[in-house]
Design a protein around this motif. Structure first.
Motif, PDB file in Angstrom:
ATOM      1  N   PRO A   1       0.729  -1.271   0.069  1.00 52.74           N
ATOM      2  CA  PRO A   1      -0.050  -0.102   0.035  1.00 52.74           C
ATOM      3  C   PRO A   1       0.941   1.296  -0.151  1.00 52.74           C
ATOM      4  CG  PRO A   1      -0.768  -1.518   1.717  1.00 52.74           C
ATOM      5  CD  PRO A   1       0.441  -2.028   1.113  1.00 52.74           C
ATOM      6  N   THR A   2       0.227   2.258  -0.408  1.00 51.99           N
ATOM      7  CA  THR A   2       0.856   3.605  -0.370  1.00 51.99           C
ATOM      8  C   THR A   2       0.617   4.474   0.734  1.00 51.99           C
ATOM      9  OG1 THR A   2      -0.832   4.506  -1.739  1.00 51.99           O
ATOM     10  CG2 THR A   2       1.219   3.660  -3.205  1.00 51.99           C
ATOM     11  N   ASP A   3      -0.630   4.065   1.397  1.00 52.81           N
ATOM     12  CA  ASP A   3      -0.958   4.824   2.496  1.00 52.81           C
ATOM     13  C   ASP A   3      -0.242   4.554   3.519  1.00 52.81           C
ATOM     14  OD1 ASP A   3      -3.140   6.269   4.236  1.00 52.81           O
ATOM     15  OD2 ASP A   3      -2.756   4.524   5.207  1.00 52.81           O
ATOM     16  N   ARG A   4       0.476   5.522   4.439  1.00 54.71           N
ATOM     17  CA  ARG A   4       1.486   5.468   5.527  1.00 54.71           C
ATOM     18  C   ARG A   4       1.080   4.529   6.480  1.00 54.71           C
ATOM     19  NH1 ARG A   4       3.958  10.558   9.048  1.00 54.71           N
ATOM     20  NH2 ARG A   4       5.460   9.457  10.290  1.00 54.71           N
ATOM     21  N   LEU A   5      -0.072   4.586   7.018  1.00 52.76           N
ATOM     22  CA  LEU A   5      -0.565   3.776   7.951  1.00 52.76           C
ATOM     23  C   LEU A   5      -0.680   2.263   7.521  1.00 52.76           C
ATOM     24  CD1 LEU A   5      -1.546   3.233  10.928  1.00 52.76           C
ATOM     25  CD2 LEU A   5      -3.724   4.016  10.095  1.00 52.76           C
ATOM     26  N   ASP A   6      -1.114   2.121   6.308  1.00 50.75           N
ATOM     27  CA  ASP A   6      -1.376   0.780   5.895  1.00 50.75           C
ATOM     28  C   ASP A   6       0.103   0.003   5.613  1.00 50.75           C
ATOM     29  OD1 ASP A   6      -4.264   0.966   5.740  1.00 50.75           O
ATOM     30  OD2 ASP A   6      -4.323   1.564   3.727  1.00 50.75           O
ATOM     31  N   ARG A   7       1.230   0.886   5.120  1.00 50.32           N
ATOM     32  CA  ARG A   7       2.274   0.355   5.091  1.00 50.32           C
ATOM     33  C   ARG A   7       2.842  -0.180   6.296  1.00 50.32           C
ATOM     34  NH1 ARG A   7       5.178   1.870   0.121  1.00 50.32           N
ATOM     35  NH2 ARG A   7       7.181   1.896   1.252  1.00 50.32           N
ATOM     36  N   ALA A   8       2.587   0.617   7.500  1.00 56.24           N
ATOM     37  CA  ALA A   8       2.998   0.156   8.784  1.00 56.24           C
ATOM     38  C   ALA A   8       2.267  -0.982   9.181  1.00 56.24           C
ATOM     39  CB  ALA A   8       2.659   1.387   9.756  1.00 56.24           C
ATOM     40  N   ARG A   9       0.746  -1.161   8.900  1.00 55.42           N
ATOM     41  CA  ARG A   9       0.326  -2.419   9.234  1.00 55.42           C
ATOM     42  C   ARG A   9       0.884  -3.693   8.534  1.00 55.42           C
ATOM     43  NH1 ARG A   9      -2.141  -0.824  13.831  1.00 55.42           N
ATOM     44  NH2 ARG A   9      -3.858   0.686  13.549  1.00 55.42           N
ATOM     45  N   VAL A  10       1.228  -3.347   7.099  1.00 51.66           N
ATOM     46  CA  VAL A  10       1.842  -4.587   6.685  1.00 51.66           C
ATOM     47  C   VAL A  10       3.142  -4.952   7.270  1.00 51.66           C
ATOM     48  CG1 VAL A  10       3.269  -5.007   4.466  1.00 51.66           C
ATOM     49  CG2 VAL A  10       1.060  -3.937   4.305  1.00 51.66           C
ATOM     50  N   LEU A  11       4.051  -3.855   7.823  1.00 57.20           N
ATOM     51  CA  LEU A  11       5.133  -4.106   8.598  1.00 57.20           C
ATOM     52  C   LEU A  11       4.726  -5.008   9.797  1.00 57.20           C
ATOM     53  CD1 LEU A  11       7.433  -1.145   7.795  1.00 57.20           C
ATOM     54  CD2 LEU A  11       7.923  -3.459   7.220  1.00 57.20           C
ATOM     55  N   GLU A  12       3.679  -4.532  10.408  1.00 56.84           N
ATOM     56  CA  GLU A  12       3.131  -5.058  11.598  1.00 56.84           C
ATOM     57  C   GLU A  12       2.991  -6.511  11.828  1.00 56.84           C
ATOM     58  OE1 GLU A  12       0.123  -3.073  15.025  1.00 56.84           O
ATOM     59  OE2 GLU A  12      -0.620  -3.646  12.891  1.00 56.84           O
ATOM     60  N   TRP A  13       2.589  -6.857  10.502  1.00 54.38           N
ATOM     61  CA  TRP A  13       2.018  -8.347  10.354  1.00 54.38           C
ATOM     62  C   TRP A  13       3.388  -9.133  10.126  1.00 54.38           C
ATOM     63  CZ3 TRP A  13      -1.878 -10.782  11.855  1.00 54.38           C
ATOM     64  CH2 TRP A  13      -3.020 -10.315  12.424  1.00 54.38           C
ATOM     65  N   MET A  14       4.222  -8.542   9.260  1.00 60.95           N
ATOM     66  CA  MET A  14       5.459  -9.104   8.836  1.00 60.95           C
ATOM     67  C   MET A  14       6.367  -9.481  10.008  1.00 60.95           C
ATOM     68  SD  MET A  14       6.136  -7.374   5.119  1.00 60.95           S
ATOM     69  CE  MET A  14       7.361  -8.242   4.374  1.00 60.95           C
ATOM     70  N   PHE A  15       6.267  -8.427  10.960  1.00 62.54           N
ATOM     71  CA  PHE A  15       6.996  -8.486  12.285  1.00 62.54           C
ATOM     72  C   PHE A  15       6.586  -9.690  13.129  1.00 62.54           C
ATOM     73  CE2 PHE A  15       8.532  -3.995  11.739  1.00 62.54           C
ATOM     74  CZ  PHE A  15       9.638  -4.274  11.114  1.00 62.54           C
ATOM     75  N   PHE A  16       5.479  -9.590  13.182  1.00 58.99           N
ATOM     76  CA  PHE A  16       4.360 -10.572  13.804  1.00 58.99           C
ATOM     77  C   PHE A  16       4.917 -12.067  13.465  1.00 58.99           C
ATOM     78  CE2 PHE A  16       0.535 -13.459  13.534  1.00 58.99           C
ATOM     79  CZ  PHE A  16       0.239 -13.639  14.719  1.00 58.99           C
ATOM     80  N   GLU A  17       4.887 -12.216  11.931  1.00 53.10           N
ATOM     81  CA  GLU A  17       5.337 -13.563  11.315  1.00 53.10           C
ATOM     82  C   GLU A  17       6.674 -13.991  11.886  1.00 53.10           C
ATOM     83  OE1 GLU A  17       6.852 -16.096   8.160  1.00 53.10           O
ATOM     84  OE2 GLU A  17       7.622 -14.084   8.657  1.00 53.10           O
ATOM     85  N   GLN A  18       7.585 -12.911  11.806  1.00 54.75           N
ATOM     86  CA  GLN A  18       9.019 -13.626  12.145  1.00 54.75           C
ATOM     87  C   GLN A  18       9.070 -13.686  13.652  1.00 54.75           C
ATOM     88  OE1 GLN A  18      12.218 -13.783   9.950  1.00 54.75           O
ATOM     89  NE2 GLN A  18      10.104 -14.591   9.076  1.00 54.75           N
TER      90      GLN A  18
ATOM     91  N   VAL B   1      -4.544  -6.765   5.550  1.00 50.87           N
ATOM     92  CA  VAL B   1      -4.381  -5.367   5.772  1.00 50.87           C
ATOM     93  C   VAL B   1      -5.304  -4.486   4.527  1.00 50.87           C
ATOM     94  CG1 VAL B   1      -2.764  -3.228   5.643  1.00 50.87           C
ATOM     95  CG2 VAL B   1      -2.049  -5.422   6.527  1.00 50.87           C
ATOM     96  N   ALA B   2      -5.862  -3.607   4.894  1.00 51.28           N
ATOM     97  CA  ALA B   2      -6.533  -2.619   3.887  1.00 51.28           C
ATOM     98  C   ALA B   2      -7.379  -3.412   2.989  1.00 51.28           C
ATOM     99  CB  ALA B   2      -5.359  -1.769   3.023  1.00 51.28           C
ATOM    100  N   ASN B   3      -8.012  -4.733   3.346  1.00 57.13           N
ATOM    101  CA  ASN B   3      -9.056  -5.351   2.721  1.00 57.13           C
ATOM    102  C   ASN B   3      -8.455  -5.742   1.243  1.00 57.13           C
ATOM    103  OD1 ASN B   3     -11.206  -6.915   3.621  1.00 57.13           O
ATOM    104  ND2 ASN B   3     -12.596  -5.444   2.191  1.00 57.13           N
ATOM    105  N   LYS B   4      -7.139  -5.762   1.227  1.00 57.44           N
ATOM    106  CA  LYS B   4      -6.807  -6.152  -0.224  1.00 57.44           C
ATOM    107  C   LYS B   4      -5.548  -7.183  -0.054  1.00 57.44           C
ATOM    108  CE  LYS B   4      -4.167  -3.337  -2.679  1.00 57.44           C
ATOM    109  NZ  LYS B   4      -3.628  -2.285  -2.968  1.00 57.44           N
ATOM    110  N   TYR B   5      -5.379  -7.808  -0.946  1.00 59.21           N
ATOM    111  CA  TYR B   5      -3.934  -8.713  -1.071  1.00 59.21           C
ATOM    112  C   TYR B   5      -2.977  -8.166  -0.977  1.00 59.21           C
ATOM    113  CZ  TYR B   5      -1.191 -12.955  -2.627  1.00 59.21           C
ATOM    114  OH  TYR B   5      -0.269 -13.812  -3.107  1.00 59.21           O
TER     115      TYR B   5
END
Length: 200
Positions: free
Chosen positions: A81-98, A150-154
Motif C-alpha cells: 500500500p501507498t498509505d502510510r498507516l497501511d504500510r506500517a500495518r503490513v510491517l506489523e504483520w510481517m514482524f508478527f510473522e517473524q 491489511v486494507a482489505n486487499k491482497y
C-alpha cells in the motif's frame, strides 16, 4: 536476478510466490540446507549469514532476509500500500510473522518433516505448539472480519503469513479449527499466478 533457495522453505517460498505474481524472471539456484550447502565458502561470500533465501539483484547487490526481499520487490506495486498507516500495518504483520508465527509454526513443521523431534525438541514441543496456536488465534480473529490482513486487499502481509500457515498441518497444527483462515487461504490460492511451495 538470481535467487538462492531451498524449495521446502516457507521463507524462500514467500519470495518465489511474489516473483511469480509480479511476472519477474529470475534464475534459481537450489541449495540443500540439510547438506550444508549454504555453509560453503562460495555461498558465505554471497551471504555471510549462510541462509536462504538470498537474492542477487541485476546490479550485483545482495538482499537477504525474506521479508526485506518482499519489501524491496513489492515497492511501487499493488502488493504494498501507498498509505502510510497501511504500510506500517503490513510491517506489523510481517514482524508478527517473524517473532510470533514462524518461530513456532515453521520450527515445529521442520522438526516433524525432517525425522521428527529429537529428545530436546520433544521437551520444547508443548511450548512451541502453544505459541503456534496463539499466533493462529490472532490471525483467525483478524480474518473473521476481513478478507485480507491489511486494507482489505491482497498484500505482501498475506504472502508472508500464507507461506507457513498453509503447511502448518505438516507440523501437527489442526487448521480445521480456523474457518476464517481456511477461507483466507483459498482466497490466496485463487490469486493470479499462484504457485505451490515446491514449485520452481
Amino acid at each position: 536476478m538470481k535467487l538462492y533457495d531451498f524449495l521446502p522453505s516457507g521463507n524462500g517460498y514467500k519470495v518465489r510466490l511474489l516473483l511469480s505474481q509480479l511476472g519477474v524472471d529470475y534464475d534459481l539456484t537450489e541449495l540443500d540446507i540439510l547438506k550444508g550447502e549454504t555453509q560453503t565458502e562460495d555461498f558465505l561470500s554471497i551471504n555471510p549469514n549462510g541462509k536462504i533465501p538470498t537474492l542477487v539483484l541485476d546490479s550485483g547487490e545482495t538482499l537477504t532476509e525474506s521479508n526485506a526481499i518482499l519489501m524491496y520487490l513489492a515497492e511501487g506495486t499493488e502488493f504494498l500500500p501507498t498509505d502510510r498507516l497501511d504500510r506500517a500495518r503490513v510491517l506489523e504483520w510481517m514482524f508478527f510473522e517473524q517473532y510470533s508465527h514462524e518461530p513456532n509454526v515453521a520450527v515445529v513443521r521442520f522438526w516433524q518433516t525432517h525425522g521428527g523431534p529429537n529428545e530436546q525438541q520433544k521437551a520444547m514441543l508443548p511450548q512451541k505448539m502453544e505459541g503456534g496456536y496463539k499466533a493462529l488465534d490472532i490471525m483467525e480473529k483478524r480474518l473473521n472480519h476481513h478478507d485480507y490482513l491489511v486494507a482489505n486487499k491482497y498484500t505482501i502481509a498475506d504472502i508472508c503469513l500464507y507461506a507457513y500457515t498453509h503447511v502448518a498441518d505438516e507440523g501437527g497444527f489442526d487448521l480445521s479449527r480456523y474457518p476464517a483462515i481456511g477461507n483466507w487461504m483459498n482466497r490466496v490460492r485463487n490469486q493470479a499466478n499462484h504457485k505451490l511451495i515446491t514449485s520452481k
